[in-house]
Design a protein around this motif. Structure first.
Motif, PDB file in Angstrom:
ATOM      1  N   LEU A  98     -13.176  -9.040  -1.018  1.00  0.00           N
ATOM      2  CA  LEU A  98     -13.028  -7.883  -0.131  1.00  0.00           C
ATOM      3  C   LEU A  98     -14.234  -7.703   0.772  1.00  0.00           C
ATOM      4  O   LEU A  98     -15.359  -8.095   0.432  1.00  0.00           O
ATOM      5  N   ARG A 123      -8.332   1.888   2.763  1.00  0.00           N
ATOM      6  CA  ARG A 123      -7.817   0.702   2.089  1.00  0.00           C
ATOM      7  C   ARG A 123      -8.911   0.152   1.198  1.00  0.00           C
ATOM      8  O   ARG A 123     -10.068   0.580   1.269  1.00  0.00           O
ATOM      9  N   TYR A 131       0.828  -1.209   0.000  1.00  0.00           N
ATOM     10  CA  TYR A 131       0.000   0.000   0.000  1.00  0.00           C
ATOM     11  C   TYR A 131       0.857   1.253   0.000  1.00  0.00           C
ATOM     12  O   TYR A 131       0.550   2.224  -0.689  1.00  0.00           O
ATOM     13  N   GLU A 162      -6.969  -7.710  -1.854  1.00  0.00           N
ATOM     14  CA  GLU A 162      -6.369  -6.379  -1.873  1.00  0.00           C
ATOM     15  C   GLU A 162      -5.234  -6.312  -2.889  1.00  0.00           C
ATOM     16  O   GLU A 162      -5.065  -5.306  -3.592  1.00  0.00           O
TER      17      GLU A 162
END
Length: 606
Positions: free
Chosen positions: A193, A205, A54, A135
């Motif tokens: 998710l 996120r 990330y 993710e």
């Protein structure tokens, strides 16, 4: 901003590696210096890897990279939205729209592929494996979408390549294949998710709805390329027109999944239409309290902030740089009046005489409320840095004395004498050649940290960066709906946006209205540059096109203080600035095919 809120931003976006604020971060060596046994051996270690992925895409979430980087990274200075004020900046010295917004990150793709391959064997629960895997697919889709909209077809690498086993010179896939790969990754992400995270990080996120938002955007772009683009290089560029309908349908369906979620909705936290719109973006509302934000990037001083306020503070409020983003008079006139009529500024009366205004701000009376929240105009109220010269924007190009016009770039030059003496130039410009002051008669307000106690400086902007918001989703939905011949739903979505802004609803809808609403609602959110490219109108929109400035003039009356004098206005081509031109080659960026990439086919025009 309170200390608690600063800590919250840090925790949320970087995905704190432990649940409690009182625990330390897990500190790991760079992943290329530790073994897989270490990297995937504990829940904290795996989360550290997810954090690093990330963080590596974090500043590269393109909307925010362009917002938090130097002024030259603002895409809006290359459209009809704004001009850069600095005389040495690129927009001051060239008329060709820049393609200097490249993104080619196969190192991060390699590491995402590695993570995707190994997460199944990690020492975490099955639930966490699914979440992290999803993710990673979302992040990979984000990167590939960002590349395909720049370059067309690019090499698709969906596994870790082994030297001596795999072919490393992977050719470019077609543009259609890349968009389909993005969709495939997003479908995997959507399946795995969560809609929310128990630790409150869901605004920072990827969630299921962030993936739907990216899908609605990506499929809309694919549909536009199919409908308005041209297939070239055997499909490396362009998409067959017969596929346009299916891509638009996918964009519509993805946006509709978000619309069905009643918790995601337009922000309506303030009864004042302009103030309500402003608060969506200025950081005064915590993203967790903003129903419109689907995904954002958080910032906090001292180590995770940026310079937007420093670069864009108006002249009399700035500390060092300042003044850079100068909205054009063309954009200002695109904002309608609240009765729904066209937004042309009322400079002259029916007989061709200049209209005199006792207050310069009256020129903008009854404009779309979003205008007042987006653009700083002559005599607008503004607060920053203790308001050193007053809490208003002082814009004046000169003084009209009878039939003569006095103009200067010297902020100290005055006219009149004694108590009636006043500066010829406004305290905030506009100037033509000298200084950083606005060159168009306007400054940007959207995103600015407006507080008299706030002092702009290096690394002091903490305004959250919105990556996806419901307003964009509605406009994606409206455009896709119209493209699939569902004008009723298109009108509904556009009117939801207009009603929130205090603007009258459209009785009928067409593509021009949808595109206009997109330009206004998403101004300075880094959409315009990409929109005119995917619609393939940039070469006609910017065909040796002049952009314009507003010049206010004080009408001099002997024996009166300047505060009692009136103003007239002129709209002129931005002085000392070249016209705007878009080269056809810029619809697809140049591929760097040097070094190991010499085998890649180059795009036309390079």
């Amino acid at each position: 901003m309170s200390t608690i809120r600063k800590i919250h931003y840090i925790l949320c976006f970087t995905l704190l590696l432990t649940a409690s604020c009182n625990k330390d971060f897990v500190k790991l060596d760079p992943t290329d210096k530790i073994s897989d046994d270490q990297a995937y051996s504990t829940p904290n270690a795996v989360q550290a890897l997810m954090v690093s992925l990330y963080e590596r895409i974090g500043w590269n979430f393109e909307d925010q990279r362009f917002g938090e980087g130097g002024p030259g990274n603002y895409t809006w200075i290359w459209t009809d939205e704004a001009h850069g004020s600095y005389t040495w900046s690129a927009t001051a010295n060239t008329n060709t729209v820049s393609d200097n917004f490249g993104w080619w990150d196969y190192v991060l793709i390699k590491d995402l592929n590695d993570f995707i391959a190994k997460i199944s064997d990690a020492t975490v629960t099955a639930e966490l494996k699914t979440r992290y895997l999803s993710e990673a697919h979302f992040l990979r889709a984000y990167i590939y979408f960002s590349m395909v909209k720049r370059y067309g077809g690019v090499p698709i690498v969906d596994k870790v390549l082994q030297i001596g086993i795999d072919e490393l010179n992977i050719p470019r896939s077609t543009e259609q294949e890349v968009y389909d790969f993005v969709e495939k990754d997003l479908n995997i992400a959507i399946e795995g998710l969560l809609t929310k995270y128990e630790d409150g990080t869901d605004k920072y996120r990827a969630t299921k709805y962030a993936a739907y938002a990216l899908k609605s955007r990506a499929m809309l772009y694919a549909g536009s390329e199919a409908r308005y683009g041209t297939v070239q290089l055997n499909g490396l560029l362009g998409i067959n027109s017969t596929l346009a309908q299916s891509y638009f349908q996918k964009a519509f369906d993805a946006a509709n999944e978000i619309i069905k979620n009643e918790e995601i909705k337009l922000y309506k936290g303030n009864p004042d239409y302009a103030l309500n719109y402003q608060k969506i973006f200025d950081g005064s509302v915590d993203p967790n309290a903003n129903s419109e934000i689907i995904m954002a990037k958080g910032y906090a001083m001292p180590n995770n902030a940026y310079n937007f306020d420093l670069y864009n503070a108006p002249q009399s409020f700035k500390v060092d740089w300042g003044c850079f983003t100068n909205p054009t008079a063309d954009l200002v006139e695109d904002y309608e009046y609240t009765d729904g009529t066209a937004g042309k500024l009322k400079i002259k009366d029916g007989s061709g005489q200049y209209i005199k205004y006792s207050n310069p701000a009256d020129l903008f009376k009854n404009k779309d409320p979003r205008f007042f929240a987006t653009i700083l105009y002559p005599n607008a109220t503004f607060n920053m840095n203790g308001n050193p010269q007053g809490n208003f924007i002082g814009i004046r190009r000169g003084i009209m004395v009878g039939n003569n016009t006095l103009q200067t770039d010297d902020a100290n030059q005055t006219h009149g004498s004694g108590t009636f003496a006043t500066t010829i130039l406004g305290k905030d410009g506009p100037t033509v050649a000298n200084g950083d002051q606005t060159k168009t008669g306007f400054y940007i307000r959207k995103f600015m940290s407006e507080s008299s106690s706030f002092i702009p400086g290096w690394g002091k902007t903490e305004t959250p960066g919105i990556i996806f918001r419901y307003g964009e989703v509605l406009l994606n939905y409206a455009e896709a709906a119209f493209e699939i011949n569902n004008a009723t739903q298109a009108a509904w979505a556009v009117n939801e946006i207009r009603e929130r802004a205090g603007m009258p609803k459209h009785v009928s809808i067409d593509m021009a209205k949808i595109r206009h609403e997109r330009k206004i609602e998403l101004a300075f959110e880094h959409h315009r540059y990409w929109d005119v490219r995917r619609w393939h109108i940039a070469h006609t929109l910017f065909n040796n096109t002049p952009l314009h400035a507003l010049h206010p003039f004080l009408v001099w009356e002997d024996g009166k203080p300047s505060s009692e004098m009136s103003y007239v206005f002129q709209i002129v081509q931005i002085p000392n600035r070249p016209t705007r031109t878009f080269l056809n080659a810029t619809y697809y960026f140049r591929i760097d095919n040097s070094g190991a990439n010499t085998y890649l086919i180059q795009n036309p025009g390079y």
